[in-house]
Scaffold this active site. Structure first.
Site: not given
Ligand SMILES: O=CC(=O)O
Length: 314
Positions: A226, A255, A273
């Site tokens: 993450r 993000e 991602h």
């Protein structure tokens, strides 16, 4: 007795048969609201009670303590993601070691290996082979172990790791003969540092200025966990100064925003991602999520509840 209710958030893309079997047993509710307030009102109308079956390995988007306090069991999909995420981590590691971001970007801009037809521009720095290098893994769960095994077996890397708890000897052996080290030793000794740990309040910014200053000059950093486990601004600055030679990132602090200095830096190999973005893995994740739904409906609890709730009867 009234039928149980299952609230579906998002859409089923692969596991249609399993979902159809669930729909036979339970009333499926698809929320109609288009904003947070409306959604919460719908949840209060009775749909959300009992269990949250999250389709993802990382569950930092869910407040586990609040769920536990209300007796809501939470599941996630830990093992289904291991191969695909570790594969991407390996790809990011190799690509960063080889400075591929420079070549990829310049090729599309019409500059072969960074140099245009008139010979202007700079060749990328020569890359490095993984063989014989030390891969340090922070977080030795399923993804970390999977990556360790591949890096050791396929690429001849030496594996060191740090984790909250040391693995059993047998698991260390399977994870490429991984050696357990303290956190600071991991920072000091790694040629490549890969982050494979979950995000929670104690891991937020676990890599920041202090930790980066303890890494080897020329270290390569890979993050498929993450974004917020790294202080992105600190990373961008260590990369700009060249202390960090290259980064391979799949995840970011905010993000879909990415720190502008990372975007601008040709030594940053950046992916949006996509760690679990494969047909097979998405399917396996949906099946794992639905296995939890079915088990909850059958009254036998969750099949892969989050570790924080282990041992609790929810
Ligand atoms: O990021 C993907 C996941 O948590 O499964």
């Amino acid at each position: 007795m009234s039928r149980p209710k299952v609230l579906l958030l998002g859409e089923v893309k692969h596991a249609h048969e399993t979902w159809a079997a669930i729909a036979q047993q339970a009333d499926v509710i698809v929320p109609q609201s288009t904003d947070r307030a409306g959604f919460l009102a719908e949840c209060r109308s009775g749909a959300l009670d009992g269990y949250i079956c999250h389709n993802g390995a990382g569950y930092d988007s869910i407040d586990i303590a609040a769920c536990t306090a209300r007796g809501i069991g939470v599941s996630h999909t830990p093992h289904a993601v291991d191969d695909a995420t570790a594969d991407l981590a390996i790809w990011l590691m190799l690509g960063s070691l080889r400075n591929l971001a420079v070549g990829l970007g310049s090729l599309r801009a019409g500059r072969w290996r960074g140099v245009d037809n008139e010979g202007k521009g700079n060749l990328p720095d020569k890359g490095h082979d993984p063989r014989g290098k030390t891969l340090g893994i922070l977080g030795m769960g399923g993804i970390g172990r999977n990556m360790a095994r591949k890096a050791a077996l396929a690429f001849g890397m030496k594996i060191i790791y740090h984790n909250r708890t040391r693995l059993a000897h047998e698991d260390e052996r399977e994870a490429g003969q991984a050696n357990y080290v303290g956190f600071e030793e991991l920072l000091r000794e790694s040629d490549v540092l890969s982050l494979n740990l979950p995000l929670n309040p104690s891991t937020k910014h676990i890599i920041s200025t202090l930790q980066l200053s303890q890494t080897k000059p020329g270290v390569v950093l890979v993050n498929t966990a993450r974004g917020a486990v790294i202080d992105e601004a600190a990373l961008a600055s260590f990369l700009a100064r060249g202390h960090v030679a290259a980064v391979g990132l799949d995840v970011y602090e905010n993000e879909p925003e990415i720190h502008p200095d990372l975007i601008a830096n040709p030594r940053a190999l950046l992916v949006p991602h996509m760690g679990t973005w494969t047909v097979e893995t998405e399917r396996a994740m949906e099946e794992a999520t639905m296995a939890n739904v079915r088990s909850a409906l059958a009254g036998t609890g969750l099949t892969s509840g989050v570790p924080e709730q282990r041992g609790l009867t929810l």
